[in-house]
Enzyme design. Structure first.
Site, PDB file in Angstrom:
ATOM      1  N   GLY A  31       0.846  -1.199   0.000  1.00 29.93           N
ATOM      2  CA  GLY A  31       0.000   0.000   0.000  1.00 29.93           C
ATOM      3  C   GLY A  31       0.875   1.239   0.000  1.00 29.93           C
ATOM      4  O   GLY A  31       2.102   1.171   0.229  1.00 29.93           O
ATOM      5  N   LEU A  32       0.235   2.375  -0.209  1.00 29.33           N
ATOM      6  CA  LEU A  32       0.951   3.652  -0.250  1.00 29.33           C
ATOM      7  C   LEU A  32       1.649   3.942   1.072  1.00 29.33           C
ATOM      8  O   LEU A  32       1.260   3.399   2.125  1.00 29.33           O
ATOM      9  CB  LEU A  32      -0.057   4.789  -0.501  1.00 29.33           C
ATOM     10  N   SER A  33       2.625   4.811   1.028  1.00 28.45           N
ATOM     11  CA  SER A  33       3.254   5.298   2.253  1.00 28.45           C
ATOM     12  C   SER A  33       2.165   5.939   3.121  1.00 28.45           C
ATOM     13  O   SER A  33       1.300   6.650   2.596  1.00 28.45           O
ATOM     14  CB  SER A  33       4.320   6.344   1.901  1.00 28.45           C
ATOM     15  N   ALA A  34       2.170   5.654   4.401  1.00 28.40           N
ATOM     16  CA  ALA A  34       1.200   6.182   5.377  1.00 28.40           C
ATOM     17  C   ALA A  34      -0.182   5.547   5.258  1.00 28.40           C
ATOM     18  O   ALA A  34      -1.127   6.003   5.896  1.00 28.40           O
ATOM     19  CB  ALA A  34       1.075   7.714   5.314  1.00 28.40           C
ATOM     20  N   SER A  35      -0.298   4.495   4.458  1.00 29.28           N
ATOM     21  CA  SER A  35      -1.606   3.817   4.377  1.00 29.28           C
ATOM     22  C   SER A  35      -1.917   3.092   5.689  1.00 29.28           C
ATOM     23  O   SER A  35      -3.089   2.907   6.039  1.00 29.28           O
ATOM     24  CB  SER A  35      -1.636   2.836   3.201  1.00 29.28           C
ATOM     25  N   GLY A  36      -0.869   2.654   6.392  1.00 34.39           N
ATOM     26  CA  GLY A  36      -1.084   1.960   7.673  1.00 34.39           C
ATOM     27  C   GLY A  36      -0.459   0.567   7.725  1.00 34.39           C
ATOM     28  O   GLY A  36      -0.715  -0.190   8.663  1.00 34.39           O
ATOM     29  N   LYS A  37       0.381   0.246   6.755  1.00 35.31           N
ATOM     30  CA  LYS A  37       0.993  -1.094   6.697  1.00 35.31           C
ATOM     31  C   LYS A  37       1.752  -1.433   7.980  1.00 35.31           C
ATOM     32  O   LYS A  37       1.520  -2.468   8.600  1.00 35.31           O
ATOM     33  CB  LYS A  37       1.978  -1.196   5.513  1.00 35.31           C
ATOM     34  N   SER A  38       2.669  -0.554   8.370  1.00 33.25           N
ATOM     35  CA  SER A  38       3.515  -0.843   9.542  1.00 33.25           C
ATOM     36  C   SER A  38       2.680  -0.886  10.813  1.00 33.25           C
ATOM     37  O   SER A  38       2.904  -1.732  11.680  1.00 33.25           O
ATOM     38  CB  SER A  38       4.603   0.213   9.700  1.00 33.25           C
ATOM     39  N   SER A 105       5.986  -1.886  -1.847  1.00 34.61           N
ATOM     40  CA  SER A 105       5.986  -2.870  -2.952  1.00 34.61           C
ATOM     41  C   SER A 105       4.987  -2.465  -4.044  1.00 34.61           C
ATOM     42  O   SER A 105       3.966  -3.119  -4.241  1.00 34.61           O
ATOM     43  CB  SER A 105       5.738  -4.296  -2.446  1.00 34.61           C
TER      44      SER A 105
HETATM   45  P1  ADP Z   1       2.949   2.793   6.274  1.00 36.74           P
HETATM   46  O1  ADP Z   1       3.688   1.699   6.986  1.00 36.74           O
HETATM   47  O2  ADP Z   1       1.918   2.279   5.321  1.00 36.74           O
HETATM   48  O3  ADP Z   1       3.848   3.822   5.652  1.00 36.74           O
HETATM   49  P2  ADP Z   1       2.309   3.770   8.908  1.00 36.74           P
HETATM   50  O4  ADP Z   1       1.687   2.620   9.605  1.00 36.74           O
HETATM   51  O5  ADP Z   1       3.769   4.062   9.185  1.00 36.74           O
HETATM   52  O6  ADP Z   1       2.071   3.594   7.343  1.00 36.74           O
HETATM   53  O7  ADP Z   1       1.520   5.112   9.175  1.00 36.74           O
HETATM   54  C1  ADP Z   1       0.119   5.178   9.135  1.00 36.74           C
HETATM   55  C2  ADP Z   1      -0.349   6.351   9.975  1.00 36.74           C
HETATM   56  O8  ADP Z   1      -1.774   6.399   9.904  1.00 36.74           O
HETATM   57  C3  ADP Z   1       0.023   6.185  11.431  1.00 36.74           C
HETATM   58  O9  ADP Z   1       0.347   7.454  11.949  1.00 36.74           O
HETATM   59  C4  ADP Z   1      -1.258   5.631  12.047  1.00 36.74           C
HETATM   60  O10 ADP Z   1      -1.377   5.957  13.405  1.00 36.74           O
HETATM   61  C5  ADP Z   1      -2.319   6.350  11.223  1.00 36.74           C
HETATM   62  N1  ADP Z   1      -3.614   5.643  11.144  1.00 36.74           N
HETATM   63  C6  ADP Z   1      -4.810   6.217  11.368  1.00 36.74           C
HETATM   64  N2  ADP Z   1      -5.822   5.347  11.218  1.00 36.74           N
HETATM   65  C7  ADP Z   1      -5.264   4.172  10.873  1.00 36.74           C
HETATM   66  C8  ADP Z   1      -5.809   2.876  10.585  1.00 36.74           C
HETATM   67  N3  ADP Z   1      -7.128   2.633  10.616  1.00 36.74           N
HETATM   68  N4  ADP Z   1      -4.942   1.881  10.272  1.00 36.74           N
HETATM   69  C9  ADP Z   1      -3.611   2.122  10.222  1.00 36.74           C
HETATM   70  N5  ADP Z   1      -3.036   3.324  10.485  1.00 36.74           N
HETATM   71  C10 ADP Z   1      -3.855   4.359  10.817  1.00 36.74           C
END
Ligand code: ADP
Length: 210
Positions: A31-38, A105
């Site tokens: 998924g996109l950066s900041a999508s919530g993967k980590s 990815s």
């Molecule tokens: P990625 O790994 O995809 O780059 P991150 O997990 O690092 O994304 O960041 C996602 C951000 O979105 C975090 O700050 C997280 O707290 C926030 N967030 C808000 N709502 C959600 C949700 N439902 N699921 C995952 N992350 C969320």
């Protein structure tokens, strides 16, 4: 390329699973950066460990600074980044661990390569069951990801300070048949973890065949 490798028989995957009392697999977040993967992968890892399963997460921090520190963000380097991650995830999965990967990815071809790798048995054990590969599409509109921007990366990308930034100046190819799709705009982290665990339970992946 090495040509004089002989494969030693060793234990089969099924035997290792029996000793470890769990099935190995790879759960591949994309998924996109900041999508919530980590965020989701970390919560899932914690949940699985709490239930008594061996689980381990591969992410940018433990891979980009070590194994892949020689790679940048060109398409070619991204391909190689994902190829190595897939090989390492497969090793963890083959050791009967639940491997979780949280990398953008962005290219369908790379994710397909990772999937095929998990389906390919080792020459020493051609009868091994393929390793389960579960692709989790963490889906979010790019505008929403950009609003979150927890690391300020979208801002920098808009300013032209990060070339080839996925979703802004480099493509993200959405999965067409991911096993699981999570829309993080309307799904909490807790519900996302539940959704994945339910998927695994329903397919018998969290218990050994009896
Ligand atoms: P990625 O790994 O995809 O780059 P991150 O997990 O690092 O994304 O960041 C996602 C951000 O979105 C975090 O700050 C997280 O707290 C926030 N967030 C808000 N709502 C959600 C949700 N439902 N699921 C995952 N992350 C969320």
């Amino acid at each position: 390329m090495a040509t004089n490798i002989t494969w030693h028989e060793g234990l089969s995957r099924a035997e290792r699973n029996t000793y470890r009392k769990q099935r190995g697999m790879t759960i591949w977040f994309t998924g996109l950066s900041a999508s919530g993967k980590s965020t989701i992968a970390t919560a899932l890892e914690q949940h699985l460990l709490h239930l008594g399963f061996a689980a381990y997460r591969l992410d940018g921090d433990n891979v980009r600074f070590g194994l892949n520190k020689d790679l940048g963000f060109s398409e070619r380097d991204r391909n190689e980044n994902i190829r190595r991650i897939a090989e390492v995830a497969k090793l963890f999965a083959d050791s009967s661990t639940i491997a979780l990967t949280s990398f953008i990815s962005p290219y369908r071809k790379d994710r397909q390569t990772a999937r095929e790798l998990h389906a390919t048995p080792s020459p020493a054990h051609p009868d091994d069951e393929p390793l389960p590969f579960i692709e989790v599409f963490v889906d979010i509109p790019v505008e929403e990801a950009e609003k979150r921007d927890p690391k300020g990366l979208y801002k920098k990308a808009r300013e032209g300070k990060i070339p080839e930034f996925t979703g802004i100046s480099a493509p993200y190819e959405e999965p067409e048949n991911a096993e699981i799709r999570i829309e993080t705009v309307k799904t909490s982290v807790e519900d996302a973890v539940k959704q994945i665990v339910t998927y695994l339970e329903e397919r018998g992946l969290l218990k050994l065949e009896s």
